[in-house]
Scaffold this motif. Structure first.
Motif, PDB file in Angstrom:
ATOM      1  N   LEU A   1       0.841  -1.209   0.000  1.00 52.28           N
ATOM      2  CA  LEU A   1       0.000   0.000   0.000  1.00 52.28           C
ATOM      3  C   LEU A   1       0.873   1.255   0.000  1.00 52.28           C
ATOM      4  N   VAL A   2       1.971   1.192   0.764  1.00 54.84           N
ATOM      5  CA  VAL A   2       2.868   2.349   0.880  1.00 54.84           C
ATOM      6  C   VAL A   2       3.643   2.563  -0.424  1.00 54.84           C
ATOM      7  N   HIS A   3       4.310   1.494  -0.881  1.00 54.57           N
ATOM      8  CA  HIS A   3       5.194   1.652  -2.042  1.00 54.57           C
ATOM      9  C   HIS A   3       4.437   1.554  -3.367  1.00 54.57           C
ATOM     10  N   GLY A   4       3.361   0.760  -3.385  1.00 52.97           N
ATOM     11  CA  GLY A   4       2.599   0.578  -4.618  1.00 52.97           C
ATOM     12  C   GLY A   4       1.593   1.691  -4.846  1.00 52.97           C
ATOM     13  N   LEU A   5       0.849   2.035  -3.792  1.00 51.98           N
ATOM     14  CA  LEU A   5      -0.203   3.042  -3.956  1.00 51.98           C
ATOM     15  C   LEU A   5       0.169   4.406  -3.378  1.00 51.98           C
ATOM     16  N   HIS A   6       1.277   4.467  -2.659  1.00 50.95           N
ATOM     17  CA  HIS A   6       1.712   5.721  -2.019  1.00 50.95           C
ATOM     18  C   HIS A   6       0.648   6.238  -1.051  1.00 50.95           C
ATOM     19  N   ALA A   7      -0.022   5.286  -0.384  1.00 49.89           N
ATOM     20  CA  ALA A   7      -1.067   5.661   0.574  1.00 49.89           C
ATOM     21  C   ALA A   7      -0.487   5.785   1.982  1.00 49.89           C
ATOM     22  N   GLN A   8      -1.250   6.462   2.836  1.00 50.07           N
ATOM     23  CA  GLN A   8      -0.978   6.439   4.270  1.00 50.07           C
ATOM     24  C   GLN A   8      -1.680   5.200   4.813  1.00 50.07           C
ATOM     25  N   VAL A   9      -1.070   4.498   5.754  1.00 51.19           N
ATOM     26  CA  VAL A   9      -1.698   3.284   6.272  1.00 51.19           C
ATOM     27  C   VAL A   9      -1.902   3.407   7.778  1.00 51.19           C
ATOM     28  N   LEU A  10      -3.120   3.120   8.209  1.00 52.54           N
ATOM     29  CA  LEU A  10      -3.439   3.077   9.634  1.00 52.54           C
ATOM     30  C   LEU A  10      -3.717   1.622   9.977  1.00 52.54           C
ATOM     31  N   VAL A  11      -3.057   1.123  11.006  1.00 50.05           N
ATOM     32  CA  VAL A  11      -3.176  -0.305  11.330  1.00 50.05           C
ATOM     33  C   VAL A  11      -3.859  -0.469  12.687  1.00 50.05           C
ATOM     34  N   TYR A  12      -4.761  -1.443  12.766  1.00 49.27           N
ATOM     35  CA  TYR A  12      -5.346  -1.784  14.058  1.00 49.27           C
ATOM     36  C   TYR A  12      -5.240  -3.283  14.280  1.00 49.27           C
ATOM     37  N   ASP A  13      -4.641  -3.676  15.390  1.00 49.45           N
ATOM     38  CA  ASP A  13      -4.595  -5.079  15.787  1.00 49.45           C
ATOM     39  C   ASP A  13      -4.210  -5.134  17.250  1.00 49.45           C
ATOM     40  N   PRO A  14      -5.153  -5.480  18.122  1.00 52.20           N
ATOM     41  CA  PRO A  14      -4.837  -5.484  19.556  1.00 52.20           C
ATOM     42  C   PRO A  14      -3.991  -6.679  19.986  1.00 52.20           C
ATOM     43  N   TYR A  15      -3.692  -7.610  19.072  1.00 54.11           N
ATOM     44  CA  TYR A  15      -3.006  -8.847  19.465  1.00 54.11           C
ATOM     45  C   TYR A  15      -1.544  -8.929  19.054  1.00 54.11           C
ATOM     46  N   VAL A  16      -1.024  -7.883  18.432  1.00 51.64           N
ATOM     47  CA  VAL A  16       0.395  -7.960  18.043  1.00 51.64           C
ATOM     48  C   VAL A  16       1.167  -6.808  18.691  1.00 51.64           C
ATOM     49  N   PRO A  17       2.443  -7.032  19.006  1.00 50.55           N
ATOM     50  CA  PRO A  17       3.229  -5.961  19.632  1.00 50.55           C
ATOM     51  C   PRO A  17       3.461  -4.802  18.669  1.00 50.55           C
ATOM     52  N   ARG A  18       3.465  -3.606  19.228  1.00 47.79           N
ATOM     53  CA  ARG A  18       3.579  -2.412  18.378  1.00 47.79           C
ATOM     54  C   ARG A  18       4.917  -2.332  17.647  1.00 47.79           C
ATOM     55  N   ASP A  19       5.941  -2.988  18.208  1.00 55.00           N
ATOM     56  CA  ASP A  19       7.255  -2.829  17.566  1.00 55.00           C
ATOM     57  C   ASP A  19       7.379  -3.611  16.245  1.00 55.00           C
ATOM     58  N   ILE A  20       6.379  -4.411  15.889  1.00 54.39           N
ATOM     59  CA  ILE A  20       6.492  -5.087  14.586  1.00 54.39           C
ATOM     60  C   ILE A  20       5.933  -4.233  13.451  1.00 54.39           C
ATOM     61  N   LEU A  21       5.389  -3.068  13.787  1.00 54.91           N
ATOM     62  CA  LEU A  21       4.809  -2.219  12.735  1.00 54.91           C
ATOM     63  C   LEU A  21       5.883  -1.795  11.732  1.00 54.91           C
ATOM     64  N   MET A  22       5.520  -1.812  10.466  1.00 50.94           N
ATOM     65  CA  MET A  22       6.445  -1.383   9.420  1.00 50.94           C
ATOM     66  C   MET A  22       6.981   0.004   9.772  1.00 50.94           C
ATOM     67  N   ASP A  23       8.304   0.127   9.741  1.00 49.84           N
ATOM     68  CA  ASP A  23       8.947   1.382  10.136  1.00 49.84           C
ATOM     69  C   ASP A  23       8.969   2.330   8.936  1.00 49.84           C
ATOM     70  N   HIS A  24       7.956   3.163   8.860  1.00 50.51           N
ATOM     71  CA  HIS A  24       7.841   4.079   7.728  1.00 50.51           C
ATOM     72  C   HIS A  24       6.938   5.229   8.152  1.00 50.51           C
ATOM     73  N   PRO A  25       7.291   6.466   7.787  1.00 53.01           N
ATOM     74  CA  PRO A  25       6.465   7.593   8.238  1.00 53.01           C
ATOM     75  C   PRO A  25       5.011   7.530   7.772  1.00 53.01           C
ATOM     76  N   GLN A  26       4.744   6.764   6.712  1.00 53.79           N
ATOM     77  CA  GLN A  26       3.348   6.690   6.232  1.00 53.79           C
ATOM     78  C   GLN A  26       2.523   5.607   6.931  1.00 53.79           C
ATOM     79  N   VAL A  27       3.140   4.901   7.889  1.00 53.15           N
ATOM     80  CA  VAL A  27       2.416   3.804   8.553  1.00 53.15           C
ATOM     81  C   VAL A  27       2.282   4.109  10.040  1.00 53.15           C
TER      82      VAL A  27
END
Ligand SMILES: O=C(O)[C@H](O)COP(=O)(O)O
Length: 310
Positions: A158-184
């Motif tokens: 979504l970031v590299h293909g569509l150049h979108a901003q991405v908002l992620v929701y998942d209460p079951y995974v640790p926050r440090d696995i989030l893709m490290d990118h200013p658009q996420v």
């Protein structure tokens, strides 16, 4: 000898993995109604989407392993498997990239009114070209609900293909696995995500918690004109509420690859909803992913019986 039931066709490469002097392969069956009886004398089942009930598991006295072709195990009575000591495997990584590609296609297709514009063109209405103005995804916010293997594979696309901003929701995974990118970014809550997103795409399993997670109240919180993509499981979205949200044009469109129930009812109110695109649970159905799912599911059975290295 081990008896392995393959009720529905899988990729030939998967069948090849099962070919072994100590394995008898049974199947295919002609309908899910035959599954329970056919399971009675087998050691393993390689299952796609047909339901495996607790009763079928309890009466399958030899059964040791169920290998799911795919990742959703909601068609299998897992509690009955636990009680009977039946091992359940999934093809963890086989379909994540292919499902991600389906979502990219779904986002673009629905946001560009592709189906309506095509129908207009074929009906001789070339001037549709100055009516069907779509939505560009670059710079828009796409909400990814569920940051498991598919959500994590989809986000960089979504970031590299569509150049979108991405908002992620998942209460079951640790926050440090989030893709490290200013658009996420993480959303603080599911409601925060749906309020901010121009499109929401679902990537959670079906559980009591996710059942009807997108009901009328939640759909009403989505941004006017937003899009909803469901390639996860049908019952996560209330179909009646979705028809209302599309018919009232609160939502700009939706794409459903999954239904409640499956197969969907023939005479279905969804079929009349505006800007709704539907496919028959094929988000994971590329030649590549189907081959991987078949091979990995078959290999997990062989590994369980120590008939294969690995
Ligand atoms: O056709 C199949 O077997 C499916 O793709 C199942 O995949 P899923 O359980 O991951 O949806």
């Amino acid at each position: 000898m081990r008896r392995v039931l393959v009720p529905q066709a899988i990729d030939p490469a998967g069948m090849e993995v099962l070919r072994h002097p100590e394995v008898i392969i049974l199947g295919p069956l002609s309908s899910p109604d035959e599954l329970s009886a056919a399971m009675r004398e087998v050691d393993a089942v390689l299952i796609r989407l047909w339901p495996i009930s607790g009763e079928a598991i309890r009466s399958a006295r030899r059964l040791k392993v169920i290998a799911k072709h795919g990742v959703g195990t909601d068609n299998i009575d897992l509690e009955a498997c636990r009680k009977r000591g039946v091992h359940v495997t999934i093809t963890e990584t086989a379909n994540r990239g292919t499902v991600s590609e389906y979502v990219l296609g779904a986002l673009i297709t629905v946001a560009r009114h592709w189906k309506a514009a095509e129908e207009a063109l074929k009906a001789g209405d070339y001037e549709g070209r100055i009516r069907y103005y779509g939505t560009e995804w670059a710079g828009k916010t796409i909400g990814v609900v569920g940051y498991g293997r598919i959500g994590r594979s989809l986000t960089p696309r979504l970031v590299h293909g569509l150049h979108a901003q991405v908002l992620v929701y998942d209460p079951y995974v640790p926050r440090d696995i989030l893709m490290d990118h200013p658009q996420v970014q993480w959303a603080d809550s599911l409601d925060a995500l749906v309020k901010a997103a121009d499109a929401v795409t679902l990537h959670t399993p079906l559980t009591p918690e996710t059942y009807r997670m997108f009901d009328a109240a939640r759909l009403a919180k989505m941004k006017p004109g937003a899009f909803l993509i469901n390639a996860a499981r049908g019952p996560i979205v209330d179909p009646v509420a979705l028809v209302d949200a599309l018919t009232s044009h609160h939502l700009g469109g939706a794409v459903l690859d999954v239904f409640d129930p499956e197969p969907p009812l023939a005479d279905n109110p969804l079929w009349e909803a505006p800007n709704l695109l539907v496919t028959p649970h094929i988000a994971a159905s590329t030649h590549e992913a189907v081959q991987r799912m078949g091979v990995e599911a078959a290999a997990s059975i062989m590994q369980h019986f120590h008939l294969r290295e690995g």
